[in-house]
Design a protein around this motif. Structure first.
Motif, PDB file in Angstrom:
ATOM      1  N   LEU A 150      29.281  37.721  50.993  1.00 34.16           N
ATOM      2  CA  LEU A 150      30.188  37.511  52.129  1.00 34.16           C
ATOM      3  C   LEU A 150      30.612  36.047  52.226  1.00 34.16           C
ATOM      4  CD1 LEU A 150      28.764  39.708  55.047  1.00 34.16           C
ATOM      5  CD2 LEU A 150      30.511  40.281  53.350  1.00 34.16           C
ATOM      6  N   ASN A 151      29.741  35.143  51.751  1.00 37.06           N
ATOM      7  CA  ASN A 151      30.048  33.705  51.811  1.00 37.06           C
ATOM      8  C   ASN A 151      30.577  33.163  50.474  1.00 37.06           C
ATOM      9  OD1 ASN A 151      29.113  32.572  54.585  1.00 37.06           O
ATOM     10  ND2 ASN A 151      27.616  34.120  53.994  1.00 37.06           N
ATOM     11  N   HIS A 152      30.966  34.059  49.603  1.00 38.28           N
ATOM     12  CA  HIS A 152      31.546  33.703  48.287  1.00 38.28           C
ATOM     13  C   HIS A 152      30.651  32.760  47.484  1.00 38.28           C
ATOM     14  CE1 HIS A 152      35.132  35.665  49.748  1.00 38.28           C
ATOM     15  NE2 HIS A 152      35.021  34.947  50.836  1.00 38.28           N
ATOM     16  N   GLN A 153      29.351  32.948  47.604  1.00 38.80           N
ATOM     17  CA  GLN A 153      28.430  32.101  46.826  1.00 38.80           C
ATOM     18  C   GLN A 153      28.068  32.808  45.533  1.00 38.80           C
ATOM     19  OE1 GLN A 153      25.068  30.258  48.482  1.00 38.80           O
ATOM     20  NE2 GLN A 153      26.217  29.164  50.039  1.00 38.80           N
ATOM     21  N   PHE A 154      28.839  32.523  44.512  1.00 41.84           N
ATOM     22  CA  PHE A 154      28.629  33.171  43.224  1.00 41.84           C
ATOM     23  C   PHE A 154      28.157  32.148  42.199  1.00 41.84           C
ATOM     24  CE2 PHE A 154      32.242  35.600  45.199  1.00 41.84           C
ATOM     25  CZ  PHE A 154      31.458  36.677  45.602  1.00 41.84           C
ATOM     26  N   ASP A 155      27.595  32.647  41.110  1.00 38.36           N
ATOM     27  CA  ASP A 155      27.148  31.748  40.038  1.00 38.36           C
ATOM     28  C   ASP A 155      28.043  31.916  38.830  1.00 38.36           C
ATOM     29  OD1 ASP A 155      24.520  30.370  40.848  1.00 38.36           O
ATOM     30  OD2 ASP A 155      24.214  32.442  41.495  1.00 38.36           O
ATOM     31  N   ASP A 156      27.992  30.904  37.972  1.00 38.84           N
ATOM     32  CA  ASP A 156      28.761  30.969  36.735  1.00 38.84           C
ATOM     33  C   ASP A 156      27.992  31.852  35.734  1.00 38.84           C
ATOM     34  OD1 ASP A 156      30.781  30.117  34.797  1.00 38.84           O
ATOM     35  OD2 ASP A 156      29.046  29.162  33.848  1.00 38.84           O
ATOM     36  N   ILE A 157      28.659  32.898  35.245  1.00 39.05           N
ATOM     37  CA  ILE A 157      27.953  33.888  34.409  1.00 39.05           C
ATOM     38  C   ILE A 157      27.303  33.226  33.189  1.00 39.05           C
ATOM     39  CG2 ILE A 157      28.197  35.958  32.960  1.00 39.05           C
ATOM     40  CD1 ILE A 157      30.355  36.940  34.821  1.00 39.05           C
ATOM     41  N   LEU A 158      28.030  32.381  32.522  1.00 36.79           N
ATOM     42  CA  LEU A 158      27.506  31.854  31.264  1.00 36.79           C
ATOM     43  C   LEU A 158      26.406  30.812  31.467  1.00 36.79           C
ATOM     44  CD1 LEU A 158      30.761  31.699  29.125  1.00 36.79           C
ATOM     45  CD2 LEU A 158      29.016  33.476  29.205  1.00 36.79           C
ATOM     46  N   SER A 159      26.532  29.992  32.515  1.00 37.43           N
ATOM     47  CA  SER A 159      25.525  28.921  32.649  1.00 37.43           C
ATOM     48  C   SER A 159      24.324  29.306  33.525  1.00 37.43           C
ATOM     49  CB  SER A 159      26.185  27.643  33.181  1.00 37.43           C
ATOM     50  OG  SER A 159      26.682  27.898  34.473  1.00 37.43           O
ATOM     51  N   LEU A 160      24.361  30.477  34.172  1.00 36.44           N
ATOM     52  CA  LEU A 160      23.224  30.875  35.031  1.00 36.44           C
ATOM     53  C   LEU A 160      21.939  31.014  34.200  1.00 36.44           C
ATOM     54  CD1 LEU A 160      22.283  31.719  37.888  1.00 36.44           C
ATOM     55  CD2 LEU A 160      22.878  34.075  37.297  1.00 36.44           C
ATOM     56  N   GLN A 161      20.897  30.358  34.670  1.00 33.90           N
ATOM     57  CA  GLN A 161      19.610  30.338  33.948  1.00 33.90           C
ATOM     58  C   GLN A 161      18.520  30.954  34.822  1.00 33.90           C
ATOM     59  OE1 GLN A 161      18.899  28.467  31.027  1.00 33.90           O
ATOM     60  NE2 GLN A 161      20.933  27.586  30.742  1.00 33.90           N
ATOM     61  N   CYS A 162      17.401  31.327  34.189  1.00 33.72           N
ATOM     62  CA  CYS A 162      16.237  31.696  34.996  1.00 33.72           C
ATOM     63  C   CYS A 162      15.179  30.599  34.859  1.00 33.72           C
ATOM     64  CB  CYS A 162      15.689  33.059  34.606  1.00 33.72           C
ATOM     65  SG  CYS A 162      15.380  33.279  32.878  1.00 33.72           S
ATOM     66  N   SER A 163      14.275  30.577  35.831  1.00 34.15           N
ATOM     67  CA  SER A 163      13.269  29.518  35.817  1.00 34.15           C
ATOM     68  C   SER A 163      11.972  30.014  36.452  1.00 34.15           C
ATOM     69  CB  SER A 163      13.844  28.319  36.577  1.00 34.15           C
ATOM     70  OG  SER A 163      12.899  27.780  37.432  1.00 34.15           O
ATOM     71  N   PRO A 164      10.805  29.621  35.918  1.00 26.73           N
ATOM     72  CA  PRO A 164       9.538  30.100  36.499  1.00 26.73           C
ATOM     73  C   PRO A 164       9.290  29.560  37.903  1.00 26.73           C
ATOM     74  CG  PRO A 164       9.145  28.543  34.689  1.00 26.73           C
ATOM     75  CD  PRO A 164      10.607  28.797  34.715  1.00 26.73           C
ATOM     76  N   LYS A 165       9.960  28.454  38.244  1.00 30.38           N
ATOM     77  CA  LYS A 165       9.745  27.845  39.574  1.00 30.38           C
ATOM     78  C   LYS A 165      11.023  27.850  40.403  1.00 30.38           C
ATOM     79  CE  LYS A 165       5.779  25.141  39.076  1.00 30.38           C
ATOM     80  NZ  LYS A 165       5.243  24.263  38.103  1.00 30.38           N
ATOM     81  N   SER A 166      10.864  27.674  41.715  1.00 28.45           N
ATOM     82  CA  SER A 166      12.026  27.493  42.580  1.00 28.45           C
ATOM     83  C   SER A 166      12.669  26.149  42.252  1.00 28.45           C
ATOM     84  CB  SER A 166      11.596  27.476  44.051  1.00 28.45           C
ATOM     85  OG  SER A 166      11.142  28.742  44.436  1.00 28.45           O
ATOM     86  N   LEU A 167      13.916  25.953  42.658  1.00 32.70           N
ATOM     87  CA  LEU A 167      14.570  24.672  42.440  1.00 32.70           C
ATOM     88  C   LEU A 167      13.908  23.614  43.333  1.00 32.70           C
ATOM     89  CD1 LEU A 167      18.313  25.835  42.503  1.00 32.70           C
ATOM     90  CD2 LEU A 167      16.815  25.535  40.515  1.00 32.70           C
ATOM     91  N   GLU A 168      14.077  22.352  42.951  1.00 29.12           N
ATOM     92  CA  GLU A 168      13.376  21.276  43.653  1.00 29.12           C
ATOM     93  C   GLU A 168      13.657  21.231  45.167  1.00 29.12           C
ATOM     94  OE1 GLU A 168      13.263  17.141  41.881  1.00 29.12           O
ATOM     95  OE2 GLU A 168      11.724  18.449  41.027  1.00 29.12           O
ATOM     96  N   ASP A 169      14.910  21.399  45.539  1.00 26.25           N
ATOM     97  CA  ASP A 169      15.258  21.250  46.959  1.00 26.25           C
ATOM     98  C   ASP A 169      15.234  22.581  47.710  1.00 26.25           C
ATOM     99  OD1 ASP A 169      17.278  22.291  45.507  1.00 26.25           O
ATOM    100  OD2 ASP A 169      18.896  21.143  46.440  1.00 26.25           O
ATOM    101  N   GLU A 170      14.747  23.662  47.043  1.00 25.11           N
ATOM    102  CA  GLU A 170      14.806  24.989  47.666  1.00 25.11           C
ATOM    103  C   GLU A 170      13.666  25.242  48.647  1.00 25.11           C
ATOM    104  OE1 GLU A 170      16.744  28.734  45.304  1.00 25.11           O
ATOM    105  OE2 GLU A 170      15.041  27.716  44.422  1.00 25.11           O
ATOM    106  N   PHE A 171      12.437  24.970  48.185  1.00 26.62           N
ATOM    107  CA  PHE A 171      11.251  25.200  49.023  1.00 26.62           C
ATOM    108  C   PHE A 171      10.275  24.068  48.855  1.00 26.62           C
ATOM    109  CE2 PHE A 171      12.650  29.642  48.569  1.00 26.62           C
ATOM    110  CZ  PHE A 171      12.681  29.992  49.897  1.00 26.62           C
TER     111      PHE A 171
END
Ligand code: KG4
Ligand code: ZN
Length: 338
Positions: free
Chosen positions: A317-338
């Motif tokens: 609803l807030n148009h928050q999408f990711d870029d298909i090609l550069s989207l990565q997975c990570s074992p940890k949350s991002l630094e500024d997330e939690f």
């Protein structure tokens, strides 16, 4: 609809969520617990190979029942979790987004747990604070909006669920240990107090000045107790451990209620929130502090794609999408997330 995929650990799950009213249209989860219990815990490589079989099977089922053209976005758990299992889901999500020419939404698994409270509910009740208890995390998080979450407190070592898994292992109980310990503790009929600890154990961080969690000391205390007693005492050990671990959660949550200007709504989320004694004890604490306790239905406490889809709907609803090609997975949350 949003098609969401969850493969952060040992559950392969896909869901369809209605964008308009948040109704859960489809949800399937294939758990790998039985396989991993043979090894006493999750074996990442085996989990990854099992996702590679289970996810396409669920997808096939979905496409026999629903039309691809009704799917408007793909949501995928990208973090935190096991790298080798996250990547299985991410590759499927990217392929689908490219094939269907629709946006992709990378979702933090922990945010999904918080939104598990709002599955099938169009409106999220905010602001909200949550006690998140899972196999990997024990945290108090304050949510002001879907994109504004603040970490208030977290575990300094093991998580609540992890300590149940480890104590279960010491008692020769299968993985996952949480439900096993809960069942064994029920066998110990002592007093009427649901938090009775027949064996006195040290309550973690009782005199610590801040708000935090710790379970490794308690786990070691249990290890010593197990060495002293016969197997017939295992129910008593399970009861004492469960009570002490929950009392610790309650003490730290109470500190949060006292010291912070916390929201009226308080949620208990994560796989270990299925624990009935914890649910009951937190209900009493919330009553005392006039908090409205929100609990997820039991089927949505442990990992599932429905919660990922529910959170992703806010991103959509807030148009928050990711870029298909550069989207990565990570074992940890991002630094500024939690
Ligand atoms: O959220 P979840 O499904 O996976 C993670 O994201 O970690 O949580 C799984 C954890 C496991 O450690 C499991 O033992 C624990 O939740 N758990 C419980 C109960 N049911 C599951 N812990 C205590 N009591 C339970 N009834
Ligand atoms: Zn989880």
């Amino acid at each position: 609809m949003i098609l969401s995929i969850e493969s952060s650990c040992d559950d392969s799950s896909i869901a369809l969520t209605s964008i308009q009213d948040c109704k859960l249209i489809y949800h399937k989860k294939i758990s790998q617990e039985l396989t991993h219990s043979l090894y006493g815990g999750v074996v990442p490589e085996i989990a990854s190979r099992m996702h590679a079989n289970a996810l396409p099977a669920i997808l096939k089922d979905i496409f026999t029942k629903f039309s691809k053209k009704d799917i408007r976005a793909i949501a995928i758990t990208t973090r935190p979790g096991l790298s080798v299992t996250l990547i299985e889901g991410l590759m499927m999500a990217k392929t689908l987004a490219l094939e269907l020419k629709i946006p992709i939404i990378g979702v933090n698994h922990l945010k999904g747990h918080i939104y598990s409270i709002f599955i099938n509910k169009a409106n999220a009740i905010l602001p909200l604070s949550s006690l998140l208890v899972s196999g990997g995390h024990t945290q108090i998080i304050q949510t002001n909006s879907f994109s504004s979450m603040k970490l208030i407190a977290q575990s300094m070592d093991d998580s609540f669920g992890e300590s149940f898994d480890k104590v279960a292992k010491m008692l020769d109980l299968p993985y996952p240990g949480g439900p096993q310990i809960e069942k064994l503790a029920k066998n110990y009929q002592s007093s009427k107090d649901i938090l009775d600890s027949p064996i006195p154990l040290p309550i973690p961080l009782r005199n610590h000045s801040g708000i935090a969690f710790s379970f490794s000391g308690l786990k070691n205390a249990i290890r010593l107790e197990i060495q002293k007693v016969e197997k017939t005492m295992h129910a008593c050990i399970a009861k004492s451990f469960q009570s002490t671990a929950i009392i610790h959660l309650l003490q730290q949550t109470e500190r949060y209620f006292r010291r912070h200007h916390s929201p009226e709504h308080f949620a208990l989320v994560g796989g270990a929130s299925a624990n009935a004694t914890l649910r009951q004890a937190l209900e009493t604490l919330c009553k005392k502090y006039k908090k409205n306790l929100l609990l997820a239905p039991l089927e949505f406490c442990s990992d599932n794609a429905a919660m990922i889809g529910r959170y992703a709907r806010e991103c959509y609803l807030n148009h928050q999408f990711d870029d298909i090609l550069s989207l990565q997975c990570s074992p940890k949350s991002l630094e500024d997330e939690f």
